[in-house]
Design a protein around this motif. Structure first.
Motif: not given
Length: 331
Positions: A161, A262, A266, A272
């Motif tokens: 991350v 995520i 994202s 990501l």
């Protein structure tokens, strides 16, 4: 007066010490911004990340790092600031200060315990707190729901991350709220991060912003843990050798937490894995979201055709509707 705040202690020199702490960080930022030194560590107290813009709290009178970030923006034109907060507690004050600011990314990796761990906000410290307005996606919370997280879990969070977002954001300056209460031996944090891991995290961070990085001391309740952890960070900044880490095998709770982060983040970061799958709330233009049911339907259709030479049954008018008939195959 102290009793009117949340975890604040005062004496007749508190105000002076708070100004000295914050001012020292500003002076160090100035030296790095002007190129007088490449990087630095601000060994300062009282800490700052719990101080809200309008209220002291959590041993913090002024939010040192937040004020330093604004100073770098206004006095030196360094607009894009990345703040990493690895103190074991969530930096509620720093998050509040930049919650709608698109030019400051605040990333906190902290113990959460489903909202029970100090500062005890089950909403603001959760992974679903992402910022608002123009600052959506600029707040990144990595909340651990258990004690005992160590080197593997923190390095895993960096790899999956923190570093991908850092490279994508490409900050002009990196500030670290460097509390060492997640260090092994700290009886409050009850985490297991070793000095070697702190050194490696610092080493990864200094690859950004042309090496302009400052670590500002926040929390920590074991003086020995603070000393050896801070020393490892200083060695990393000085390019001294860092102790090697063991094998990185994060626990299942860590992997779950990172996956949840995520899933939320994202949507805002191309670096990501693109796993954001909520097509209802504010759909992203240009991104086609396919439901898992459709993916499974396509797989079953292909499998049955190749294995058994079966095809979907022709659609018929029926009360059951097409949702059922589309899943009926025949030879």
């Amino acid at each position: 007066m102290a009793n009117s705040y949340n975890s604040i202690y005062l004496n007749n020199l508190s105000a002076f010490c708070a100004r000295l702490s914050c001012g020292s960080l500003i002076e160090l930022c100035k030296a790095v911004a002007l190129g007088q030194v490449l990087n630095g560590v601000a060994i300062i107290r009282p800490p700052g990340h719990h101080a809200e813009p309008d209220e002291a709290g959590g041993f913090c009178l002024y939010n040192n790092v937040a004020i330093a970030a604004r100073y770098l923006q206004k006095a030196h034109g360094l607009q894009k600031i990345f703040i990493l907060d690895w103190d074991v507690h969530h930096g509620n004050g720093t998050q509040t200060a930049f919650y709608d600011d698109p030019n400051v990314v605040y990333c906190s990796i902290h113990r959460f315990d489903h909202g029970a761990f100090y500062p005890g906000d089950p909403v603001a410290a959760a992974h679903t707190a992402i910022g608002e307005g123009a600052g959506r996606g600029r707040t990144i919370n990595i909340p651990w729901n258990s004690s005992g997280m160590g080197d593997s879990e923190y390095i895993y969070a960096f790899d999956k991350v923190i570093m991908p977002i850092l490279y994508e954001f490409a900050p002009d300056f990196v500030l670290v709220s460097a509390g060492f209460d997640a260090a092994k031996g700290d009886h409050i944090g009850q985490m297991l991060v070793t000095p070697a891991a702190y050194g490696h995290m610092t080493h990864m961070l200094k690859s950004l912003a042309g090496g302009k990085i400052i670590l500002a001391l926040e929390g920590g309740y074991n003086l020995d843990s603070i000393a050896v952890s801070g020393l490892a960070c200083a060695k990393a900044l000085l390019n001294d050798p860092i102790e090697p880490l063991g094998s990185i095998v994060p626990n299942a709770l860590c992997v779950q937490t990172i996956h949840e982060v995520i899933e939320v983040q994202s949507r805002y970061w191309k670096s990501l894995p693109q796993v954001y799958t909520d097509p209802i709330e504010e759909p992203v233009v240009g991104r086609h979201v396919v439901g898992m049911n459709k993916m499974m339907e396509a797989y079953r259709k292909s499998y049955l055709k190749e294995r058994y030479d079966m095809i979907p049954m022709a659609k018929l008018e029926s009360e059951t509707g097409p949702a059922f008939l589309d899943n009926v195959h025949c030879t």
